[in-house]
Design an enzyme around this catalytic site. Structure first.
Site, mmCIF file in Angstrom:
data_model
loop_
_atom_site.group_PDB
_atom_site.id
_atom_site.type_symbol
_atom_site.label_atom_id
_atom_site.label_comp_id
_atom_site.label_asym_id
_atom_site.label_seq_id
_atom_site.Cartn_x
_atom_site.Cartn_y
_atom_site.Cartn_z
ATOM 1 N N ARG A 27 0.811 -1.215 0.000
ATOM 2 C CA ARG A 27 0.000 0.000 0.000
ATOM 3 C C ARG A 27 0.847 1.269 0.000
ATOM 4 O O ARG A 27 0.329 2.373 -0.105
ATOM 5 C CB ARG A 27 -0.912 0.013 1.238
ATOM 6 N N ASN A 99 -4.947 6.440 7.193
ATOM 7 C CA ASN A 99 -4.904 6.166 5.752
ATOM 8 C C ASN A 99 -6.035 6.971 5.120
ATOM 9 O O ASN A 99 -7.193 6.796 5.510
ATOM 10 C CB ASN A 99 -5.106 4.665 5.511
ATOM 11 N N GLY A 100 -5.690 7.840 4.176
ATOM 12 C CA GLY A 100 -6.716 8.663 3.524
ATOM 13 C C GLY A 100 -6.216 10.081 3.370
ATOM 14 O O GLY A 100 -5.014 10.350 3.517
#
Ligand code: G6P
Length: 609
Positions: A27, A99-100
């Site tokens: 990721r 995350n984002g």
């Protein structure tokens, strides 16, 4: 993008966090960090670079604790650096992994500076931790502070939060970024993906958008977007930790290339009864939906978009089903005209690509009644949002450059062409013939894999090159695009694909002895035209590398190398011709010494716009 993992257990959590982080590196891998809570408070370690660097740091500077959060980053706001690495901490009291993207971070930052907070990073995330810190002063606890904070956040987030005021507890929440809760024997865990937690559990709860979870070592309580306590179903994952080793291959990418015959077979399994493809393979209402639809609109990104481009040829040529395709990031802002009876087909390996998800939502808004997802990750957001689903069963794909996901997507798309096409102009006989071609694929791919050494030898010609052209025609043009993308992604050689007929409209000007031109030339109705295009290149001194199943003596000279591919039916040959191009880019990258599985600047799952 970024990956997060965390948990609360009885003893030391660090080994679990580190193993989980390793499996989330797909990721993003710009920086890594973890924070644990112990009697001394929050202990945090962060490094620039990969999880390996964090592991090395922890060997010399160990930390331990029974509550913890960890993060692997793909930089969006702020360059890759230790200061920008997560976790972010406010006054040794609150630690956050995220995350984002927080879209209103500038506005929040301004207010927080006025309130006396100091910023130690350039990230959007840091505003979250300060906001929670402030909320804790009045809210009566971490859980309500997080609930209060998320109301102020615009954008996307999956968060893991802990506070030195509440040892042994963790709060997690999500909106438009994935987050799962793992239920282990020794405690509860959070992660961006089940893969990160398979060492401790196979039982998971998938949080829904807006959910906030409060976790201790023996308790999980989930609240929905309205702050009501809810019970979410516990699901058992079929994956095990063994899926994530390299099985003796030097790279995941090579392993995944070699897994393709099996992955395709698995994608075909259980979809047929007495040689007839079952509509129910696509979901309960598939038959009624397929009867209703009049056209198909495909939406996807990257490699998945290339799969869709091939499928457009198949839908229109084989079944006369009107089919359009667009990259999801363009579609979502174009305000296109869409009829209710157009089936939206979204294709995604991860099922979490932000643009593909947004394009699906936009298509629904524009009035499309039904959608179908072709996806490799059960429980992903895309799978949950679509009306119908056909899972590719490639198994986890770890290499950032997609290989087995692509060929299983093509396999799944051909199944869809057969199912929908029968309602249009695809005859029963042709459907049988296409089915047979699909079942012959694993055997044909195994034969092509035997060309590995020949292709490896070819790759030497590329290692000193700066540029390459890929040519194809018809349904093989998207395969040329995919070949060029693979070479770019992992060997950093600039590569472009052209439909061969376009050569004389510009790219011919680039041809010289330094330009390898990879041509996909199966023996089909376009071969004669392609031969003329190849002659044009050869006459100008270009270095042709031709993948073909035909004898091409007419153009063979010093500048031409031919790799003979076993002959397969033309319908299915785009899948087969993909394999040598994957091997070519793999070997070029190995020769160039790049990081094959984790190429620079990229990430596997693109959960930000
Ligand atoms: C990233 C990956 C690509 C992938 C694309 C779309 O760019 O590196 O390999 O094709 O995202 O991802 P998806 O998961 O939607 O197929």
């Amino acid at each position: 993008m970024c990956g997060i993992v965390g948990g609360v257990v009885q003893n030391n959590l660090v080994a679990i966090l580190m193993e989980g982080l390793g499996r989330l590196e797909y990721r993003g891998y710009d920086s890594a960090g973890l924070a644990v809570l112990n009697k001394q408070g929050i202990r945090c370690k962060r490094v620039l670079g990969k999880v390996k660097a964090l592991r090395e740091l922890l060997e010399t500077e160990p930390v331990s604790g029974n509550t913890g959060i960890a993060h692997t980053r793909w930089a969006t706001h702020g360059k890759p650096s230790t200061a920008n690495a997560h976790p972010h901490i406010c006054r040794n009291k609150v630690a956050v992994v995220h995350n984002g993207i927080i879209e209103n971070h500038e506005q929040l930052r301004k207010q927080q500076l006025e309130n006396g907070h100091q910023f130690l990073s350039q990230t959007d995330t840091e505003v979250i931790v300060h906001e929670i810190f402030d909320a804790m002063k009045t809210s009566g606890g971490l859980l309500s502070a997080v609930m209060q904070t998320v109301k102020k956040l615009e954008g996307t987030y999956a968060l893991g939060v802990m506070s030195s005021d509440e040892p042994g507890s963790l709060v997690a929440c999500r909106k438009d970024s994935p987050l799962v809760i793992g239920i282990g024997n020794e405690g509860y865990f959070i992660a961006s993906d089940v893969a990160a937690l398979l060492q401790v559990t196979q039982r998971f709860v998938f949080l829904e958008d807006g959910d906030v979870a409060a976790i201790t070592k023996d308790k999980l309580v989930i609240y929905d977007v309205n702050e009501h306590e809810v019970v979410r179903t516990v699901k058992e994952s079929l994956l095990t930790a063994d899926f994530f080793d390299k099985s003796g291959y030097p790279h995941y990418m090579l392993k995944e290339i070699y897994e393709q015959p099996f992955a395709i077979l698995r994608t075909l399994e259980d979809r047929f009864i007495n040689n007839r493809l079952q509509d129910s393979a696509f979901g309960e209402n598939a038959a009624a939906i397929f009867n209703y639809i009049k056209a198909v609109q495909i939406l996807a990104c990257g490699t998945s978009h290339h799969a869709g481009l091939v499928a457009r040829h198949w839908f229109e040529k084989l079944a006369r089903v009107p089919c359009d395709i667009e990259v999801a990031s363009e579609f979502r802002y174009r305000n296109p005209v869409l009829a209710a009876d157009t089936l939206i087909v979204v294709i995604s390996q991860s099922g979490e690509t932000a643009d593909t998800l947004a394009a699906l939502q936009e298509a629904k808004k524009l009035g499309a009644k039904y959608s179908l997802a072709i996806c490799n990750v059960p429980e992903s957001s895309l799978v949950r949002e679509a009306d119908l689903v056909l899972m590719t069963r490639a198994g986890p794909e770890i290499g950032v450059a997609s290989t087995k996901a692509f060929t299983t997507q093509l396999t799944a798309l051909m199944l869809l062409v057969i199912a929908v096409g029968k309602r249009f102009h695809l005859s029963e006989e042709k459907a049988h013939n296409l089915t047979a071609q699909l079942f012959n694929l694993p055997g044909n791919i195994k034969k092509i894999l035997q060309l590995n050494n020949e292709i490896k030898a070819l790759s030497e010609q590329f290692s000193q090159k700066q540029h390459a052209l890929f040519l194809g025609r018809g349904s093989h043009y998207p395969i040329a695009m995919e070949g060029a993308l693979k070479l770019k992604e992992i060997s950093y050689i600039h590569a472009e694909a052209y439909p061969a007929g376009e050569l004389k409209h510009g790219p011919l000007a680039l041809i010289d002895a330094d330009m390898p031109i990879v041509t996909i030339a199966p023996n089909n109705s376009l071969l004669e035209k392609l031969k003329s295009n190849m002659q044009e290149v050869s006459a100008r001194g270009g270095q042709l590398i031709i993948f073909t199943d035909e004898s091409l003596d007419t153009i063979a000279d010093g500048n031409v190398q031919v790799v003979k591919i076993p002959q397969v039916d033309n319908d299915i040959s785009p899948i087969v011709y993909t394999i040598p191009l994957q091997l070519l880019s793999y070997h070029v990258a190995v020769l160039k010494g790049t990081d094959v599985d984790q190429p620079r600047n990229l990430a596997k799952s693109v959960t930000v716009e």
